[in-house]
Design a protein around this motif. Structure first.
Motif, PDB file in Angstrom:
ATOM      1  N   PHE A 199       0.834  -1.292   0.183  1.00 11.33           N
ATOM      2  CA  PHE A 199       0.039  -0.065  -0.060  1.00 11.33           C
ATOM      3  C   PHE A 199       0.914   1.151   0.031  1.00 11.33           C
ATOM      4  O   PHE A 199       0.462   2.451  -0.638  1.00 11.33           O
ATOM      5  CB  PHE A 199      -0.877   0.115   1.190  1.00 11.33           C
ATOM      6  N   LEU A 200       1.870   1.310   0.527  1.00  9.47           N
ATOM      7  CA  LEU A 200       2.807   2.263   0.801  1.00  9.47           C
ATOM      8  C   LEU A 200       3.755   2.622  -0.146  1.00  9.47           C
ATOM      9  O   LEU A 200       4.588   3.296  -0.400  1.00  9.47           O
ATOM     10  CB  LEU A 200       3.747   2.378   2.147  1.00  9.47           C
ATOM     11  N   GLU A 201       3.997   1.665  -1.229  1.00  7.15           N
ATOM     12  CA  GLU A 201       4.722   1.745  -2.307  1.00  7.15           C
ATOM     13  C   GLU A 201       4.239   2.818  -3.042  1.00  7.15           C
ATOM     14  O   GLU A 201       3.084   3.424  -3.289  1.00  7.15           O
ATOM     15  CB  GLU A 201       4.728   0.780  -3.374  1.00  7.15           C
ATOM     16  N   TYR A 202       5.172   3.791  -3.347  1.00 10.75           N
ATOM     17  CA  TYR A 202       4.855   5.230  -4.090  1.00 10.75           C
ATOM     18  C   TYR A 202       3.518   5.191  -4.835  1.00 10.75           C
ATOM     19  O   TYR A 202       2.666   5.778  -4.793  1.00 10.75           O
ATOM     20  CB  TYR A 202       6.004   6.032  -4.506  1.00 10.75           C
ATOM     21  N   GLU A 203       3.843   4.123  -6.181  1.00 12.68           N
ATOM     22  CA  GLU A 203       2.655   4.739  -7.074  1.00 12.68           C
ATOM     23  C   GLU A 203       1.452   4.149  -6.494  1.00 12.68           C
ATOM     24  O   GLU A 203       0.387   4.432  -7.147  1.00 12.68           O
ATOM     25  CB  GLU A 203       3.107   3.643  -8.455  1.00 12.68           C
ATOM     26  N   ILE A 225      -0.727   4.663  12.300  1.00 13.92           N
ATOM     27  CA  ILE A 225      -0.904   5.965  11.602  1.00 13.92           C
ATOM     28  C   ILE A 225       0.119   6.469  10.538  1.00 13.92           C
ATOM     29  O   ILE A 225       1.269   6.376  11.163  1.00 13.92           O
ATOM     30  CB  ILE A 225      -1.431   6.909  12.650  1.00 13.92           C
ATOM     31  N   VAL A 226      -0.071   6.818   9.624  1.00 15.05           N
ATOM     32  CA  VAL A 226       0.905   7.382   8.499  1.00 15.05           C
ATOM     33  C   VAL A 226       0.466   8.647   7.966  1.00 15.05           C
ATOM     34  O   VAL A 226      -0.566   8.960   8.042  1.00 15.05           O
ATOM     35  CB  VAL A 226       0.567   6.448   6.997  1.00 15.05           C
ATOM     36  N   GLN A 227       1.550   9.448   8.353  1.00 17.48           N
ATOM     37  CA  GLN A 227       1.436  11.001   8.057  1.00 17.48           C
ATOM     38  C   GLN A 227       2.377  11.246   6.754  1.00 17.48           C
ATOM     39  O   GLN A 227       3.497  11.050   6.808  1.00 17.48           O
ATOM     40  CB  GLN A 227       1.623  11.825   9.315  1.00 17.48           C
ATOM     41  N   PHE A 228       1.813  12.237   5.938  1.00 16.22           N
ATOM     42  CA  PHE A 228       2.748  12.759   4.881  1.00 16.22           C
ATOM     43  C   PHE A 228       2.417  13.922   4.275  1.00 16.22           C
ATOM     44  O   PHE A 228       0.994  14.231   4.340  1.00 16.22           O
ATOM     45  CB  PHE A 228       3.058  11.399   3.907  1.00 16.22           C
ATOM     46  N   VAL A 250       0.033  14.545  -5.256  1.00 11.89           N
ATOM     47  CA  VAL A 250       1.131  13.430  -5.094  1.00 11.89           C
ATOM     48  C   VAL A 250       1.775  13.506  -3.841  1.00 11.89           C
ATOM     49  O   VAL A 250       2.368  14.486  -3.374  1.00 11.89           O
ATOM     50  CB  VAL A 250       2.182  14.286  -6.277  1.00 11.89           C
ATOM     51  N   PRO A 251       1.951  12.314  -3.265  1.00 13.39           N
ATOM     52  CA  PRO A 251       2.472  12.154  -1.988  1.00 13.39           C
ATOM     53  C   PRO A 251       3.872  12.336  -2.030  1.00 13.39           C
ATOM     54  O   PRO A 251       4.639  11.978  -2.864  1.00 13.39           O
ATOM     55  CB  PRO A 251       2.101  10.742  -1.557  1.00 13.39           C
ATOM     56  N   ALA A 252       4.373  12.711  -0.852  1.00 10.70           N
ATOM     57  CA  ALA A 252       5.912  13.007  -0.607  1.00 10.70           C
ATOM     58  C   ALA A 252       6.413  11.578  -0.209  1.00 10.70           C
ATOM     59  O   ALA A 252       5.590  10.764   0.552  1.00 10.70           O
ATOM     60  CB  ALA A 252       6.260  14.079   0.397  1.00 10.70           C
ATOM     61  N   ARG A 253       7.677  11.298  -0.412  1.00 10.26           N
ATOM     62  CA  ARG A 253       8.353  10.084  -0.017  1.00 10.26           C
ATOM     63  C   ARG A 253       8.714  10.206   1.612  1.00 10.26           C
ATOM     64  O   ARG A 253       8.689   9.312   2.011  1.00 10.26           O
ATOM     65  CB  ARG A 253       9.476   9.873  -0.828  1.00 10.26           C
ATOM     66  N   GLN A 254       8.669  11.433   2.025  1.00  9.17           N
ATOM     67  CA  GLN A 254       9.087  11.551   3.429  1.00  9.17           C
ATOM     68  C   GLN A 254       7.854  11.368   4.293  1.00  9.17           C
ATOM     69  O   GLN A 254       6.927  12.002   3.979  1.00  9.17           O
ATOM     70  CB  GLN A 254       9.585  12.949   3.898  1.00  9.17           C
ATOM     71  N   MET A 255       7.866  10.219   4.961  1.00  8.96           N
ATOM     72  CA  MET A 255       6.775   9.881   5.962  1.00  8.96           C
ATOM     73  C   MET A 255       6.898   9.804   7.445  1.00  8.96           C
ATOM     74  O   MET A 255       8.240   9.667   7.755  1.00  8.96           O
ATOM     75  CB  MET A 255       6.068   8.896   5.569  1.00  8.96           C
ATOM     76  N   VAL A 262       9.851   6.507   2.664  1.00 12.41           N
ATOM     77  CA  VAL A 262       9.106   5.019   2.588  1.00 12.41           C
ATOM     78  C   VAL A 262       8.959   4.709   0.922  1.00 12.41           C
ATOM     79  O   VAL A 262       8.603   5.774  -0.033  1.00 12.41           O
ATOM     80  CB  VAL A 262       7.654   5.215   3.136  1.00 12.41           C
ATOM     81  N   PRO A 263       9.067   3.509   0.535  1.00 13.33           N
ATOM     82  CA  PRO A 263       9.198   2.238   1.370  1.00 13.33           C
ATOM     83  C   PRO A 263      10.750   1.748   1.648  1.00 13.33           C
ATOM     84  O   PRO A 263      10.890   1.226   2.579  1.00 13.33           O
ATOM     85  CB  PRO A 263       8.437   1.203   0.503  1.00 13.33           C
TER      86      PRO A 263
END
Length: 159
Positions: A18-22, A64-67, A73-78, A92-93
């Motif tokens: 789920f947290l893989e960027y794409e 809980i995941v925050q970004f 477009v999500p940032a890779r820094q989480m 992440v990941p």
């Protein structure tokens, strides 16, 4: 020298696919209109052109995941707050990050799915540390161990 770090990797289990960027970007597109209405996600920001913009907080089974999200477009820094009081901050990941354990220990360095993987240092809460190469959360190869008094030794974790 035998060294046991007693790391419980099951405590930071999460759906990493789920947290893989794409995957995350596609997921954000699918929930943009519903993000403020459901209990599984929170947007501290706005919906801009039908896409989340601002800080996104996802409430998941493992934590809980925050970004930050810029126009969908999500940032890779989480930052990930696991249900077992573990805290991860980093890329992440996989990438550089810090994993803080509930007992005060912490790991800083390369990671894959929030597990030490590559070069890094594991700091023990008493002041000592273990430095070297890690593979899937385990020491791998020649490691440098420094105790609280600064005494240094090396162990071969491949034995």
């Amino acid at each position: 020298m035998k060294l046991s770090l007693n790391l419980n990797w099951n405590a930071i289990a999460m759906d990493w696919a789920f947290l893989e960027y794409e995957h995350l970007e596609k997921y954000l597109e699918s929930i943009a209109e519903e993000v403020k209405e459901h209990g599984f996600a929170k947007l501290d920001g706005v919906i801009r052109n039908g896409k989340p913009h601002g800080t996104v907080t996802l409430f998941m089974v493992g934590g809980i995941v925050q970004f930050w999200c810029e126009d969908g477009v999500p940032a890779r820094q989480m930052k990930i707050l696991f249900t077992q009081s573990y805290v991860f901050e980093g890329i992440v990941p996989c990438g550089e990050g810090t994993l803080t354990f509930p007992n005060g220990h912490r790991y800083e360095g390369s990671m894959y799915h929030c597990r030490p993987h590559g070069e890094g240092i594991f700091y023990v809460k008493d002041g000592g540390y273990v430095k070297g190469i890690w593979k899937n959360g385990c020491m791998d190869g020649l490691m440098t161990v420094v105790d609280v008094d600064g005494n240094q030794s090396e162990i071969d974790a491949t034995e």
